[in-house]
Design a protein around this motif. Structure first.
Motif, PDB file in Angstrom:
ATOM      1  N   ALA A 299      23.708   4.290   1.584  1.00 52.20           N
ATOM      2  CA  ALA A 299      22.775   5.058   0.749  1.00 52.20           C
ATOM      3  C   ALA A 299      22.157   4.169  -0.323  1.00 52.20           C
ATOM      4  CB  ALA A 299      23.503   6.239   0.102  1.00 52.20           C
ATOM      5  N   MET A 300      22.988   3.344  -0.990  1.00 51.85           N
ATOM      6  CA  MET A 300      22.468   2.435  -2.007  1.00 51.85           C
ATOM      7  C   MET A 300      21.519   1.414  -1.392  1.00 51.85           C
ATOM      8  SD  MET A 300      25.496   1.684  -4.777  1.00 51.85           S
ATOM      9  CE  MET A 300      26.846   1.373  -3.655  1.00 51.85           C
ATOM     10  N   SER A 301      21.896   0.915  -0.217  1.00 49.26           N
ATOM     11  CA  SER A 301      21.067  -0.078   0.468  1.00 49.26           C
ATOM     12  C   SER A 301      19.707   0.514   0.823  1.00 49.26           C
ATOM     13  CB  SER A 301      21.780  -0.557   1.734  1.00 49.26           C
ATOM     14  OG  SER A 301      20.953  -1.420   2.485  1.00 49.26           O
ATOM     15  N   TYR A 302      19.731   1.692   1.415  1.00 49.17           N
ATOM     16  CA  TYR A 302      18.485   2.322   1.847  1.00 49.17           C
ATOM     17  C   TYR A 302      17.583   2.631   0.654  1.00 49.17           C
ATOM     18  CZ  TYR A 302      15.291   5.746   3.877  1.00 49.17           C
ATOM     19  OH  TYR A 302      14.167   6.421   4.266  1.00 49.17           O
ATOM     20  N   ALA A 303      18.169   3.176  -0.415  1.00 44.99           N
ATOM     21  CA  ALA A 303      17.375   3.509  -1.599  1.00 44.99           C
ATOM     22  C   ALA A 303      16.741   2.257  -2.205  1.00 44.99           C
ATOM     23  CB  ALA A 303      18.259   4.204  -2.639  1.00 44.99           C
ATOM     24  N   THR A 304      17.501   1.177  -2.245  1.00 46.72           N
ATOM     25  CA  THR A 304      16.972  -0.071  -2.805  1.00 46.72           C
ATOM     26  C   THR A 304      15.858  -0.636  -1.932  1.00 46.72           C
ATOM     27  OG1 THR A 304      19.165  -0.534  -3.708  1.00 46.72           O
ATOM     28  CG2 THR A 304      17.612  -2.356  -3.642  1.00 46.72           C
ATOM     29  N   ILE A 305      16.060  -0.591  -0.625  1.00 46.42           N
ATOM     30  CA  ILE A 305      15.036  -1.084   0.302  1.00 46.42           C
ATOM     31  C   ILE A 305      13.731  -0.299   0.125  1.00 46.42           C
ATOM     32  CG2 ILE A 305      14.387  -1.141   2.747  1.00 46.42           C
ATOM     33  CD1 ILE A 305      17.300  -1.939   3.346  1.00 46.42           C
ATOM     34  N   VAL A 306      13.850   1.016   0.016  1.00 47.69           N
ATOM     35  CA  VAL A 306      12.650   1.856  -0.128  1.00 47.69           C
ATOM     36  C   VAL A 306      11.915   1.536  -1.431  1.00 47.69           C
ATOM     37  CG1 VAL A 306      11.819   4.226  -0.425  1.00 47.69           C
ATOM     38  CG2 VAL A 306      13.518   3.721   1.325  1.00 47.69           C
ATOM     39  N   VAL A 307      12.662   1.397  -2.546  1.00 47.84           N
ATOM     40  CA  VAL A 307      11.996   1.151  -3.833  1.00 47.84           C
ATOM     41  C   VAL A 307      11.386  -0.252  -3.880  1.00 47.84           C
ATOM     42  CG1 VAL A 307      13.935   0.210  -5.209  1.00 47.84           C
ATOM     43  CG2 VAL A 307      12.199   1.617  -6.306  1.00 47.84           C
ATOM     44  N   VAL A 308      12.015  -1.226  -3.234  1.00 47.16           N
ATOM     45  CA  VAL A 308      11.458  -2.587  -3.216  1.00 47.16           C
ATOM     46  C   VAL A 308      10.179  -2.628  -2.372  1.00 47.16           C
ATOM     47  CG1 VAL A 308      11.850  -4.951  -2.410  1.00 47.16           C
ATOM     48  CG2 VAL A 308      13.628  -3.764  -3.689  1.00 47.16           C
ATOM     49  N   ILE A 309      10.212  -2.001  -1.196  1.00 44.11           N
ATOM     50  CA  ILE A 309       9.009  -1.966  -0.350  1.00 44.11           C
ATOM     51  C   ILE A 309       7.871  -1.257  -1.079  1.00 44.11           C
ATOM     52  CG2 ILE A 309       8.031  -0.985   1.754  1.00 44.11           C
ATOM     53  CD1 ILE A 309      10.703  -1.491   3.125  1.00 44.11           C
ATOM     54  N   THR A 310       8.208  -0.158  -1.753  1.00 38.42           N
ATOM     55  CA  THR A 310       7.186   0.580  -2.505  1.00 38.42           C
ATOM     56  C   THR A 310       6.607  -0.280  -3.626  1.00 38.42           C
ATOM     57  OG1 THR A 310       8.439   2.621  -2.060  1.00 38.42           O
ATOM     58  CG2 THR A 310       6.712   2.738  -3.723  1.00 38.42           C
ATOM     59  N   ALA A 311       7.476  -1.004  -4.337  1.00 36.66           N
ATOM     60  CA  ALA A 311       7.016  -1.875  -5.426  1.00 36.66           C
ATOM     61  C   ALA A 311       6.137  -3.004  -4.899  1.00 36.66           C
ATOM     62  CB  ALA A 311       8.213  -2.445  -6.181  1.00 36.66           C
ATOM     63  N   VAL A 312       6.509  -3.570  -3.745  1.00 38.12           N
ATOM     64  CA  VAL A 312       5.707  -4.645  -3.151  1.00 38.12           C
ATOM     65  C   VAL A 312       4.327  -4.123  -2.762  1.00 38.12           C
ATOM     66  CG1 VAL A 312       5.474  -6.140  -1.130  1.00 38.12           C
ATOM     67  CG2 VAL A 312       7.651  -6.035  -2.341  1.00 38.12           C
ATOM     68  N   ILE A 313       4.289  -2.968  -2.090  1.00 41.90           N
ATOM     69  CA  ILE A 313       3.006  -2.394  -1.671  1.00 41.90           C
ATOM     70  C   ILE A 313       2.128  -2.105  -2.892  1.00 41.90           C
ATOM     71  CG2 ILE A 313       1.913  -0.378  -0.619  1.00 41.90           C
ATOM     72  CD1 ILE A 313       4.310  -0.259   1.310  1.00 41.90           C
ATOM     73  N   GLY A 314       2.741  -1.541  -3.946  1.00 43.73           N
ATOM     74  CA  GLY A 314       1.979  -1.269  -5.161  1.00 43.73           C
ATOM     75  C   GLY A 314       1.444  -2.528  -5.801  1.00 43.73           C
ATOM     76  N   SER A 315       2.270  -3.582  -5.841  1.00 39.89           N
ATOM     77  CA  SER A 315       1.858  -4.846  -6.457  1.00 39.89           C
ATOM     78  C   SER A 315       0.710  -5.502  -5.689  1.00 39.89           C
ATOM     79  CB  SER A 315       3.040  -5.814  -6.530  1.00 39.89           C
ATOM     80  OG  SER A 315       4.078  -5.276  -7.312  1.00 39.89           O
ATOM     81  N   LEU A 316       0.687  -5.330  -4.372  1.00 41.06           N
ATOM     82  CA  LEU A 316      -0.323  -5.999  -3.552  1.00 41.06           C
ATOM     83  C   LEU A 316      -1.582  -5.163  -3.331  1.00 41.06           C
ATOM     84  CD1 LEU A 316       1.929  -7.694  -0.830  1.00 41.06           C
ATOM     85  CD2 LEU A 316       1.159  -8.584  -3.026  1.00 41.06           C
ATOM     86  N   THR A 317      -1.557  -3.903  -3.747  1.00 42.19           N
ATOM     87  CA  THR A 317      -2.734  -3.050  -3.520  1.00 42.19           C
ATOM     88  C   THR A 317      -3.294  -2.470  -4.814  1.00 42.19           C
ATOM     89  OG1 THR A 317      -1.270  -1.158  -3.084  1.00 42.19           O
ATOM     90  CG2 THR A 317      -2.030  -2.428  -1.174  1.00 42.19           C
ATOM     91  N   VAL A 318      -2.527  -1.606  -5.458  1.00 40.98           N
ATOM     92  CA  VAL A 318      -3.073  -0.923  -6.631  1.00 40.98           C
ATOM     93  C   VAL A 318      -3.217  -1.878  -7.813  1.00 40.98           C
ATOM     94  CG1 VAL A 318      -0.863  -0.106  -7.578  1.00 40.98           C
ATOM     95  CG2 VAL A 318      -2.943   1.193  -8.018  1.00 40.98           C
ATOM     96  N   LEU A 319      -2.349  -2.885  -7.931  1.00 40.73           N
ATOM     97  CA  LEU A 319      -2.464  -3.826  -9.050  1.00 40.73           C
ATOM     98  C   LEU A 319      -3.760  -4.643  -8.983  1.00 40.73           C
ATOM     99  CD1 LEU A 319      -1.237  -4.992 -11.606  1.00 40.73           C
ATOM    100  CD2 LEU A 319       0.014  -6.627 -10.201  1.00 40.73           C
ATOM    101  N   PRO A 320      -4.110  -5.241  -7.815  1.00 37.25           N
ATOM    102  CA  PRO A 320      -5.405  -5.933  -7.752  1.00 37.25           C
ATOM    103  C   PRO A 320      -6.583  -5.004  -8.041  1.00 37.25           C
ATOM    104  CG  PRO A 320      -4.053  -6.528  -5.867  1.00 37.25           C
ATOM    105  CD  PRO A 320      -3.344  -5.427  -6.574  1.00 37.25           C
ATOM    106  N   ALA A 321      -6.476  -3.761  -7.575  1.00 31.83           N
ATOM    107  CA  ALA A 321      -7.555  -2.798  -7.825  1.00 31.83           C
ATOM    108  C   ALA A 321      -7.690  -2.516  -9.321  1.00 31.83           C
ATOM    109  CB  ALA A 321      -7.284  -1.508  -7.058  1.00 31.83           C
ATOM    110  N   LEU A 322      -6.574  -2.333  -9.994  1.00 30.56           N
ATOM    111  CA  LEU A 322      -6.604  -2.071 -11.437  1.00 30.56           C
ATOM    112  C   LEU A 322      -7.135  -3.280 -12.207  1.00 30.56           C
ATOM    113  CD1 LEU A 322      -3.206  -0.189 -11.875  1.00 30.56           C
ATOM    114  CD2 LEU A 322      -5.485   0.768 -12.256  1.00 30.56           C
ATOM    115  N   LEU A 323      -6.697  -4.478 -11.786  1.00 31.96           N
ATOM    116  CA  LEU A 323      -7.180  -5.694 -12.455  1.00 31.96           C
ATOM    117  C   LEU A 323      -8.681  -5.877 -12.234  1.00 31.96           C
ATOM    118  CD1 LEU A 323      -4.275  -8.207 -11.692  1.00 31.96           C
ATOM    119  CD2 LEU A 323      -4.810  -7.066 -13.854  1.00 31.96           C
ATOM    120  N   SER A 324      -9.155  -5.520 -11.034  1.00 31.54           N
ATOM    121  CA  SER A 324     -10.584  -5.605 -10.750  1.00 31.54           C
ATOM    122  C   SER A 324     -11.366  -4.607 -11.602  1.00 31.54           C
ATOM    123  CB  SER A 324     -10.832  -5.351  -9.265  1.00 31.54           C
ATOM    124  OG  SER A 324     -12.204  -5.401  -8.961  1.00 31.54           O
TER     125      SER A 324
END
Length: 740
Positions: A299-324
């Motif tokens: 459960a801890m592993s799965y939750a961590t994997i989900v939050v890391v993937i979500t953070a990576v996707i956010g960093s690579l998509t919404v962050l560049p958009a906000l900076l732009s």
């Protein structure tokens, strides 16, 4: 991804907001399915839970009221009257079942100065948590009416209620402390409010979305309360770090004279790639926890994997958009004094500051001496791990000294050794009421008492319709010490084996706190090697493919192992041996929580790659532009020093918050993570990494021909970054090369 997000800014930003809202809403509507007892523990403990679940037997949460006097015995009228009042008060609450007076159950201590009123809470375990406050209030009323006696309650429901409340309070405390702390550090790092809010905002939205996704999928992979706290801990740390890496690179390129679009493309191609590689490494490391076979870890592993993937996707998509969208307005909300400190000329951006430059210059001049000194320091810190003892900490060990429930438990244990957490034998027979089975149960009781390692009273509850019997046997010892373990072994291998199991078709797994601690520890010990092997092997392969260098891959693994070893040593020193424990408001408890070392290993191996990938990427970037290895190392370390320092300070601060919580396991986790990140960002990245890479020289970039088949993940296409500025250092030979 960065270019697409910059071109489709509104789609990226509003798409992210919609995703977070939908995930949170659907997760809340679905609710969370948590792990069951049979899933959460291994071995005989799991089998005992399965037998009870299959039979539909819901063991009530057991509670005990201790009546004690230093002067009166149980035969005194006032003592007897107090016992009767307790029985009446507990019955009167309407929340208890099977209330037994010590005068009927003979639960009176050998010196007759202590007695136990025993009962079970009505309803399920969840009902018990809701109902136990009413019983506690009733018992408190009897205590108030009898001030000359000690009348206190302890049991499964009351302790679980305390844990639940404390967990909620601690989680809220960590959340409300860690987030403002991270924001404050980022404000110092950037000197501007908007730039500071972006990473924290993105990290929190990633955590919220991941929480919804975990709840939504908990039907097929059950979750737990521990998973939520770990998800906040890791999600905030990596989310802020990823955004920090990206944002600082974009700001750096703008300061060097790049236009907004080009700066964003360079940040996406460099820091964005480092974020992606780092995120994949964390996911791979956390996936190793699935090899433990324990649902809480999964459960801890799965939750961590989900939050890391979500953070990576956010960093690579919404962050560049906000900076732009924001452009240079990202520096809005400037804090005058702080922003002046940050507004250094681009020509000095790569110096790393006076402190880092002072450290790095002698390291690059004398790499062998620096490597030996730093390596010796880390090996010295790691030495106490050789004495590390792990165990499932008892209730008394988990809670702070002086806690009322701990004191009550200790009083009961002193008067009735073994009673607070007896072993439970779950007997499943072909015919539980047969004469052979009845003789076996009687023989079991006699043999248990004769062993000298178990005590009475031995309680036997027969469920004839299900052909199941539940036998409670108090053991010697504190619950997880050598005495308790020896008593458990005697119970399993001698008493049970030579009585109950002699009847054909009988199962008799032993459960309870001591059995749970022993079986869990055994499972942890057995799974350490597969988990370590999996994580190390995949991290090595990922580094090999990302940098196409055997030397860098080996160096990454060895340096990470050193930082983990140092963290283990500090854990053993502080929490097992008590050295410096008072500084963090605790005492040495003689053991490290059994799940903490494995958990720390996978978390640290993933998180430490944040810095490693980020720093080495910058070194390789400089080397690919034509710098010598020595010059590239100097540039890479200095140019990333500010980012690594800021990221490390945030991580250490967030993890240290967990080190201040009440629960011993949370303290150990927080301190272990904080120490490892601190060591990793200073000794490892500032001394060992540059010294080892300097010693390897051009061999850093060596890839054997037989590994040429590996996928090339190192190539990126982006406008060339601004030339590396000269550092404040005596070693300026490489500057002429760059200028040329």
């Amino acid at each position: 991804m960065g270019a697409w997000s910059a071109r489709h800014r509104k789609t990226a930003v509003f798409g992210w907001i919609l995703f977070v809202v939908l995930a949170a809403f659907l997760g809340g509507v679905h609710g969370s399915t948590t792990v069951t007892d049979s899933e959460s523990m291994p071995g005989q403990v799991a089998r005992a839970a399965q037998i009870l679940d299959s039979a539909g037997i819901k063991t009530p949460a057991g509670e005990t009221v201790l009546i004690q006097s230093g002067t009166q015995t149980a035969d005194a009228p006032a003592f007897h009257a107090a016992v009767d009042q307790v029985v009446a008060a507990v019955n009167g609450s309407g929340k208890a079942t099977d209330v037994r007076s010590p005068y009927d159950s003979r639960a009176i201590s050998a010196d007759r100065h202590s007695a136990l009123v025993q009962f079970g809470m009505a309803g399920t375990q969840d009902d018990a948590l809701k109902n136990v406050p009413a019983v506690l209030d009733a018992v408190a009323g009897v205590q108030k009416a009898n001030p000359s006696l000690t009348v206190v309650e302890f049991g499964q429901a009351s302790s679980n209620k305390w844990f639940q409340d404390q967990f909620t309070n601690d989680f809220a405390s960590a959340e409300w402390t860690a987030v403002p702390l991270a924001l404050g550090i980022l404000l110092i790092a950037f000197g501007a409010l908007v730039a500071a809010i972006l990473p924290v905002g993105l990290a929190l939205t990633a955590f919220i979305a991941a929480g919804g996704l975990v709840a939504l999928s908990s039907g097929f992979l059950h979750t737990s309360n521990d998973a939520s706290s770990v998800m906040l801990l890791v999600g905030l740390a990596v989310g802020v770090d990823y955004c920090l890496f990206y944002l600082r690179r974009e700001r750096e390129e703008r300061a060097a004279g790049r236009d907004a679009a080009t700066a964003l493309q360079i940040a996406a191609a460099t820091s964005g790639r480092a974020v992606l590689v780092s995120g994949v490494t964390v996911v791979v490391a956390m996936a190793g926890m699935f090899l433990t076979g324990i649902a809480d870890f999964q459960a801890m592993s799965y939750a961590t994997i989900v939050v890391v993937i979500t953070a990576v996707i956010g960093s690579l998509t919404v962050l560049p958009a906000l900076l732009s969208m924001l452009g240079d307005r990202v520096d809005k909300g400037r804090v005058p004094f702080l922003h002046k400190l940050k507004a250094r000329p681009a020509a000095h951006a790569a110096t790393g500051g006076r402190v880092w430059n002072t450290v790095l210059t002698p390291v690059l001049r004398h790499p062998l001496a620096a490597a030996l000194l730093a390596g010796g320091l880390l090996l010295g810190l790691a030495t106490p791990l050789l004495t590390m003892h792990t165990a499932n900490l008892t209730f008394e060990q988990q809670l702070p000294k002086g806690n009322a429930l701990v004191l009550t438990s200790q009083r009961i244990e002193a008067a009735f050794p073994g009673s607070p957490s007896p072993a439970t034998v779950v007997v499943k027979a072909t015919d539980i009421t047969s004469p052979a089975m009845q003789r076996a149960i009687a023989d079991f009781q006699s043999r248990a008492l004769a062993s000298g390692r178990m005590h009475g009273p031995i309680d036997v509850t027969v469920h004839a319709a299900q052909n199941v019997a539940v036998i409670d046997v108090p053991l010697d010892g504190s619950g997880n010490d050598a005495t308790s373990t020896a008593a458990l072994q005697t119970l399993r291998t001698d008493v049970v084996a030579n009585t109950l199991l002699k009847v054909p078709g009988t199962e008799a797994p032993v459960t309870g706190d001591t059995a749970g601690s022993h079986d869990f520890n055994q499972q942890m010990t057995g799974s350490m090697l597969p988990v370590f092997g999996f994580v190390v092997a995949f991290a090595f392969l990922l580094m090999l493919a990302s940098f196409r260098s055997l030397g860098i891959a080996v160096t990454a693994v060895v340096l990470n192992l050193l930082s983990v070893g140092a963290a283990y040593g500090v854990l053993a020193l502080v929490f097992q041996h008590g050295v410096g424990a008072s500084l963090i408001g605790t005492d040495g408890v003689g053991a490290v929580e059994s799940w903490v070392p494995l958990f720390l290993f996978v978390i640290l191996f993933g998180l430490s790659m944040d810095y490693h990938v980020f720093v080495v990427s910058r070194i390789k970037e400089a080397h690919d532009r034509g710098l010598t290895t020595q010059a590239a190392i100097g540039y890479g370390i200095r140019s990333t020093a500010g980012v690594v320092t800021s990221a490390a300070v945030i991580m250490v601060a967030v993890f240290a918050v967990f080190g201040t919580l009440s629960m011993q396991s949370m303290k150990q986790m927080g301190v272990g993570l904080a120490v490892a990140v601190l060591v990793d960002a200073t000794v490892i990245r500032g001394v060992l990494l540059p010294s080892v890479m300097s010693l390897l020289g051009e061999r850093n970039w060596y890839l054997p021909s037989w590994l040429g088949w590996l996928p090339d993940l190192s190539h990126t296409e982006a406008p060339a970054p601004a030339p590396a500025p000269a550092p404040v250092s005596d070693d300026t030979s490489w500057v002429r090369h760059v200028n040329a």
